[in-house]
Design a protein around this motif. Structure first.
Motif, PDB file in Angstrom:
ATOM      1  N   VAL A 682       1.041  -0.955  -0.259  1.00 53.69           N
ATOM      2  CA  VAL A 682      -0.295  -0.270   0.244  1.00 53.69           C
ATOM      3  C   VAL A 682       0.816   1.195   0.150  1.00 53.69           C
ATOM      4  CG1 VAL A 682      -1.907   1.167   1.147  1.00 53.69           C
ATOM      5  CG2 VAL A 682      -1.965  -1.129   1.382  1.00 53.69           C
ATOM      6  N   ARG A 683       0.733   2.496  -0.954  1.00 48.72           N
ATOM      7  CA  ARG A 683       1.051   3.751  -1.400  1.00 48.72           C
ATOM      8  C   ARG A 683       0.531   4.565  -0.665  1.00 48.72           C
ATOM      9  NH1 ARG A 683       4.417   0.768  -4.767  1.00 48.72           N
ATOM     10  NH2 ARG A 683       3.274   1.305  -6.747  1.00 48.72           N
ATOM     11  N   ARG A 688       4.644   3.554   2.851  1.00 51.51           N
ATOM     12  CA  ARG A 688       4.841   2.770   2.267  1.00 51.51           C
ATOM     13  C   ARG A 688       4.080   1.555   3.573  1.00 51.51           C
ATOM     14  NH1 ARG A 688       7.029   1.897  -2.973  1.00 51.51           N
ATOM     15  NH2 ARG A 688       7.646   3.532  -4.014  1.00 51.51           N
ATOM     16  N   PHE A 689       3.570   0.660   2.886  1.00 50.45           N
ATOM     17  CA  PHE A 689       2.775  -0.773   3.683  1.00 50.45           C
ATOM     18  C   PHE A 689       2.794  -2.044   3.185  1.00 50.45           C
ATOM     19  CE2 PHE A 689       0.907   3.791   5.113  1.00 50.45           C
ATOM     20  CZ  PHE A 689       1.689   3.789   6.404  1.00 50.45           C
ATOM     21  N   GLU A 719      -2.349   3.828  -3.741  1.00 47.73           N
ATOM     22  CA  GLU A 719      -2.330   2.767  -4.547  1.00 47.73           C
ATOM     23  C   GLU A 719      -2.218   0.785  -3.941  1.00 47.73           C
ATOM     24  OE1 GLU A 719       0.489   5.780  -6.471  1.00 47.73           O
ATOM     25  OE2 GLU A 719       1.440   3.581  -6.929  1.00 47.73           O
ATOM     26  N   PHE A 720      -2.526   0.389  -4.900  1.00 51.18           N
ATOM     27  CA  PHE A 720      -2.392  -1.139  -3.870  1.00 51.18           C
ATOM     28  C   PHE A 720      -1.640  -2.163  -5.040  1.00 51.18           C
ATOM     29  CE2 PHE A 720      -6.071   0.977  -1.719  1.00 51.18           C
ATOM     30  CZ  PHE A 720      -6.093   0.871  -0.618  1.00 51.18           C
ATOM     31  N   GLU A 721      -1.044  -2.735  -3.970  1.00 52.47           N
ATOM     32  CA  GLU A 721      -0.050  -4.380  -5.038  1.00 52.47           C
ATOM     33  C   GLU A 721      -0.111  -5.245  -4.864  1.00 52.47           C
ATOM     34  OE1 GLU A 721       4.101  -2.495  -6.568  1.00 52.47           O
ATOM     35  OE2 GLU A 721       2.538  -1.077  -8.664  1.00 52.47           O
ATOM     36  N   LEU A 722      -0.948  -6.090  -5.584  1.00 51.98           N
ATOM     37  CA  LEU A 722      -0.897  -7.913  -4.860  1.00 51.98           C
ATOM     38  C   LEU A 722       0.415  -8.527  -5.436  1.00 51.98           C
ATOM     39  CD1 LEU A 722      -3.129  -6.654  -4.244  1.00 51.98           C
ATOM     40  CD2 LEU A 722      -4.572  -8.956  -4.281  1.00 51.98           C
ATOM     41  N   TYR A 723       1.618  -9.168  -4.656  1.00 51.57           N
ATOM     42  CA  TYR A 723       2.092 -10.161  -5.267  1.00 51.57           C
ATOM     43  C   TYR A 723       1.476 -11.893  -4.125  1.00 51.57           C
ATOM     44  CZ  TYR A 723       4.562  -6.129  -6.953  1.00 51.57           C
ATOM     45  OH  TYR A 723       4.851  -4.544  -7.261  1.00 51.57           O
TER      46      TYR A 723
END
Length: 1100
Positions: A682-683, A688-689, A719-723
């Motif tokens: 999460v940004r 950043r988290f 912003e959300f990014e999944l990995y």
């Protein structure tokens, strides 16, 4: 005010302009003056600037030929060119005409006098206007008089209702002999009040509108009263009242009705004439007539002449009402009464054949404040050398009145009077001298005292300076004290058993003030203000006596040493005071405000010989060494933006879950498809988290919360990014974005958002904007809700936002070698720290920077500040945030003394808290009703007392119980409460857990003499196993422990609804101790509660 003429002196920068014949009244800018002084280039040369200007002008003229060239190139005739030129010239002329019209209108509205004179000069009439043209400051208000005439009958109806329903009962209650008092006739007549003129003051204060109304009333009012018990009739038939009424529209607000309140008062005592009827006809006898009018004027002045004001609130819950009704004084004027010359002789002997002298004395008055000088016997040139101090409440408007009389055994003869207008001018920095009249001359000096200061730093200097001043009849004051008397509670009854008529007497040394009487109550509300001058605040005290007005019997007293104010914030105490010699619960609420009188002008040097008429010699008025004249002025408050503390927001990001994610883990070359180990990044706003990793799950559930401080900078996004977590390189599972502007506008978003750049998957989010609220009313509820909303894997949620504005510092210590430092400020709360910019080589740096911190528990956290220079600490400061919770507006704004620094090193800053109230937490705090009560009947937030009872005895579900020690007495309910437990129980549907938050205990009772070490143990019945037991940590040696701990059980909701919760309050003792019995316990039947909404038990 002085009548002498002073020739203006020219500064060196002004001499050349004056010598060149510059026009008077024209102020040249520095660039203009430099241009006049520049001799320019030599006649034979051409500068590069002039060459460029000539080329630019030539190029612009070539552009004019471009349309002609284009028309010829296109084969158009000359007529098209002429037509285009005509249209352009017409447009240009119309444009210039509009601009001239707008400019003329602006000049007329800005300065009507100058605009009319300019128009007259343009018409050939000259600069002087005809005698009949004038521009009065006071404007007519005939339209207002027409409104008053139309509304006057309805005003009469209102006055009749007011006198009959409010005034008459108060008069009857004031005295037993007036119990039959009544109004027999009330007629306001047909002649209304008239407004003869209105003057609007356009001052620097943009938060108020100031109106001066010249009111005149010569009406045919008729009011008759009767006291039937004594067959007494009296009344009024006709009255005249003339005076200047000031109306202040304040505060101005950004909502209807725009004005928050009306404040009205007479700056000076109005003139009054009354035609009496009935028994009061006796008051028209000469001598009694003036006495009666004076007594009535004194009554009017007691509530409608400065410093008294009539406040009419226009909006509900006006927080500034007390401050508007009794504002702090604008300042104090020190008046030196020196002497008079060539007075008239009023004492005659032998029927005027022998002329004597006079015995003059002076009366000096500002509003309702009056001082009388001593009498100088048989002297036409008296010298007084006396000093008086007047409190100034309004600027402009107040006047200084001086009257001289000849003292006689019968009636004093009038010797003359003088009037000096504009006390506010003396406050603003001017000094006045001399006031004269036809028959003599009176000489005085007006000193000025600027801005009573809300901090202690100049007090020592003022006290030292006052020691060198010889002042009669009273020594000069060092400070002023304002006492706001609000109310009292639970006063004792009178000896007869009836409710008293309380009044309050306030005394400082030999000065005593007395409040009005409030009839027949033990909880009176006075809502009054009193002012005292202080010579030595550190060694004085204010004595408050509450008495019964009817018998002057004492109801209680309290003494407050003024030294307490010297250590209080902004020299203010605003609290309840316990009354002595009174009832056990008798107390009085007051606000005491002290202000140091910081003298900002040279004091007059009293001389034995007074000045000559018209020539007050000020050359001898020198400042004392080390006086405030030598000190530069500095601000008393910081200067942040108007929206400081409100321009930032806190975004709470709740990352709930995802579903239908792509499987990235494949085995045996893709023959066997696995799942994924997802986590999220999460940004927002540069922060950043990263969430935790959920193993082998395509529908992960994180339930984590993050908080970010943001400004309204355009273009920001969440912003959300999944990995997918792998051993080597993490695989991408998708991304999504939410514009910050959308979050700020909607305040709350709860959505499933599709993932981008992947085939499938979506993310469940909750985004909430939490604006800071400067009120502590909801802080306890916020702390409780945060403890419920907080997830097991997230940090403790923030309850407040701390905003710090660092303005400047003064008198910082120098480096070695007496070099000025290059200071910067380091601020920290917990493990979060910020650093300001560096201010180069100065001991009085100005930073002008703002910082923000997220605060979790403001009661126990503090702001740590250090002023540093290249790593060396120049001073430090610690501000406990609990101090902010006790202030109005949750803010402190003043100079703070630095520790580990110089004796006068201070820093100016504003520290402000804002409570973060969530409107979408999903938790509703409810109070569990006791047995036999409805939920609606139980007051929210009420606290019930807890009693000792038998363990097996039936009773309330919220009763704290304990098995009685084995004694011979029977087990009955004790008369004293055992204590209180604050417990919140709810079921978290997202986590599928039963959650109990143990907040605190209050007023616990210990069976032993030692103070216990309490903790709380919870058991989920009917199973008494290790799996159903939970307990808090131990709090050492306290009867009021604070826990704020969260305990959990992983159970389905259906199972929880068939259980009971038992809470034990125990004392942590050694294994060998005999004290095994708990302090108390609580039974909660979970089947009777709606656990999905949350059950907050303020006391159990």
């Amino acid at each position: 005010m002085g009548r002498g003429f002073h020739a203006p002196s020219l500064s060196p920068a002004e001499i050349p302009a004056a010598a060149r014949g510059a026009r008077p009244g024209v102020t040249m800018e520095p660039s203009q003056e430099a241009e006049v002084l520049d001799p320019g280039p030599s006649p034979g040369g051409l500068s590069s600037a002039e060459a460029l200007a000539a080329l630019g002008a030539f190029g612009r003229r070539l552009l004019w030929l471009l349309p002609v060239y284009l028309a010829g190139r296109s084969g158009l005739s000359v007529g098209f060119v002429l037509l285009g030129l005509a249209v352009y010239l017409g447009w240009k002329g119309a444009r210039r005409g509009k601009e001239r019209s707008l400019l003329a209108a602006k000049l007329l509205l800005g300065d009507e006098r100058a605009a009319v004179r300019a128009t007259a000069a343009g018409a050939g009439l000259g600069r002087e206007l005809p005698a009949w043209v004038n521009f009065p400051d006071v404007e007519k208000a005939e339209w207002l008089n027409k409104i008053l005439a139309q509304a006057w009958p309805f005003f009469g109806q209102y006055m009749e209702k007011l006198l009959v329903e409010n005034i008459a009962p108060s008069i009857r209650a004031s005295n037993t002999h007036l119990q039959t008092f009544t109004f027999t006739k009330i007629d306001m007549g047909e002649k209304p009040l008239k407004i003869m003129g209105v003057k609007v003051h356009t001052g620097a204060n943009k938060q108020q509108i100031l109106l001066d109304l010249n009111v005149s009333y010569a009406g045919d009012v008729q009011i008759d009263v009767e006291v039937k018990k004594f067959f007494c009739k009296a009344g009024v038939k006709g009255m005249q009242l003339h005076g200047m009424l000031r109306v202040i529209l304040e505060p101005l607000i950004g909502d209807v009705p725009i004005v928050g309140a009306l404040t009205m008062f007479f700056i000076r005592r109005p003139t009054l004439s009354i035609n009496w009827t009935g028994m009061t006809n006796l008051l028209d006898i000469p001598g009694l007539s003036s006495m009666s009018d004076t007594m009535i004027m004194d009554s009017i002045a007691s509530f409608l002449v400065l410093p008294n004001r009539l406040l009419v609130p226009l909006v509900p819950d006006l927080h500034e009402a007390a401050q508007l009704r009794s504002p702090l004084p604008r300042g104090v004027v020190r008046v030196h009464l020196l002497a008079a010359r060539d007075l008239q002789s009023k004492d005659k002997y032998v029927k005027g054949l022998i002329e004597g002298k006079s015995d003059p004395y002076a009366i000096v008055r500002v509003g309702t404040q009056v001082f009388t000088s001593r009498v100088i016997n048989e002297n036409l040139n008296p010298t007084w050398n006396e000093t008086y101090e007047f409190v100034v409440h309004e600027v402009p408007g107040q006047e200084l009145e001086v009257e001289l009389f000849d003292k006689d055994p019968d009636q004093d003869d009038f010797l003359g009077s003088g009037l000096e207008q504009g006390v506010g001018m003396w406050l603003g920095g001017q000094e006045g001298s001399s006031a004269g009249w036809e028959t003599g001359f009176f000489c005085l000096f007006l000193g000025r005292i600027l801005d009573p200061l809300p901090h202690l730093s100049p007090l020592h200097q003022v006290l030292q300076r006052n020691k060198g001043i010889s002042s009669k009849p009273e020594p000069p004051s060092a400070a002023i004290l304002v006492v706001y008397l609000d109310r009292a509670q639970e006063l004792p009854l009178a000896k007869s058993g009836k409710e008293p008529n309380p009044i309050v007497q306030l005394s400082i040394q030999d000065v005593t003030r007395e409040s009005k009487a409030v009839y027949n109550t033990i909880s009176p509300v006075w809502d009054d203000a009193f002012r005292f001058f202080l010579q030595d605040p550190a060694n004085e005290e204010v004595d408050i006596q509450v008495k019964d007005d009817s018998r002057q019997a004492g109801l209680g007293s309290v003494t407050v040493r003024l030294a307490r104010l010297l250590s209080a914030d902004e020299l203010t105490l605003d609290q309840w005071f316990q009354l002595e010699n009174s009832g056990p619960s008798s107390r009085i609420y007051m606000k005491l405000v002290m202000r140091v009188l910081y003298l900002d002008a040279p004091e007059v040097c009293h001389t034995a010989q007074p000045c000559a008429p018209g020539q007050l010699d000020l050359s001898e008025t020198t400042a004392y060494v080390g006086s405030s004249v030598d000190l530069p002025s500095r601000p008393t408050k910081s200067s942040p933006d108007a929206q400081f503390g409100m321009e930032v927001h806190v975004i709470r990001i709740h990352l709930l879950e995802a579903e239908s994610l792509i499987a990235k883990d494949n085995f045996m070359g893709g023959m066997i498809k696995g799942k994924s180990d997802p986590y999220a990044k999460v940004r927002l706003g540069g922060q950043r988290f990263r969430s935790r990793v959920i193993k082998e799950d395509l529908n992960p559930r994180w339930n984590e919360i993050y908080e970010v401080i943001v400004n309204e900078i355009p273009g920001q996004e969440v912003e959300f990014e999944l990995y997918d977590k792998d051993v080597d390189k993490d695989d991408f599972l998708g991304r999504c974005k939410v514009p910050l502007k959308r979050v700020l506008s909607s305040r709350f978003i709860d959505e499933w958002i599709p993932l981008e750049d992947v085939k499938s998957g979506r993310l469940h989010l909750k985004l909430e904007c939490l604006p800071p609220t400067p009120s502590a009313a909801e802080l306890e509820q916020v702390l409780m809700v945060n403890s419920l909303v907080q997830t097991a894997r997230s940090e403790e949620l923030s309850s407040t936002l701390l905003s710090v504005f660092v303005d400047r510092a003064s008198d910082l210590p120098l480096r070695k070698g007496s070099k000025p430092p290059s200071p910067y400020v380091s601020l920290s709360v917990r493990d979060i720290s910020y650093k300001s910019k560096v201010s180069s080589q100065t001991a009085d740096p100005v930073w002008d920077e703002a910082f923000s911190f997220l605060i979790k528990r403001p009661h126990v956290e503090s702001l740590e500040l250090q002023v540093k220079d290249d790593g060396n600490v120049l001073g430090s400061l610690s501000v406990p945030l609990s101090q902010l919770l006790e202030t109005e507006g949750l803010a402190l704004d003043h100079w703070f003394q630095l520790s580990r620094s110089g004796p006068s090193s201070q820093i100016l800053m504003r520290v402000q808290l804002g409570v973060l109230v969530s409107q979408h937490s999903g938790v509703e705090a409810l109070s569990t009703p006791a047995a036999g009560e409805d939920e609606e009947s139980l007051p929210r937030g009420s606290e019930s007392e807890l009693y000792i009872a038998e363990d097996g005895e039936a009773g309330s579900t919220q009763e704290l119980r304990q098995r009685l020690p084995q004694t011979d007495s029977s087990s009955e309910l004790s008369d004293s409460p055992l204590g209180q437990l604050r417990l919140t129980v709810w079921y978290h549907t997202d986590e599928r857990k039963l959650i109990a938050v143990v907040h605190a205990c209050r007023n616990l009772r210990s069976s032993s003499k030692e103070i216990p070490d309490p903790y709380v143990s919870l058991i989920l019945l009917p199973d008494k196993s290790r799996a159903t037991k939970r307990k808090t940590s131990v709090r050492k040696r306290t009867l009021n422990p604070e826990f704020n701990e969260r305990l959990e059980w992983e159970l389905p909701l259906e199972d929880v609804q068939h259980r009971k919760l038992e809470a034990y309050i125990k004392n942590s003792v050694s294994f060998m101790s005999r004290e095994k019995e708990p302090i108390g316990k609580v039974h909660l039947d979970l089947s009777q509660m709606d656990l999905t909404q949350g059950v907050a038990s303020p006391s159990c």
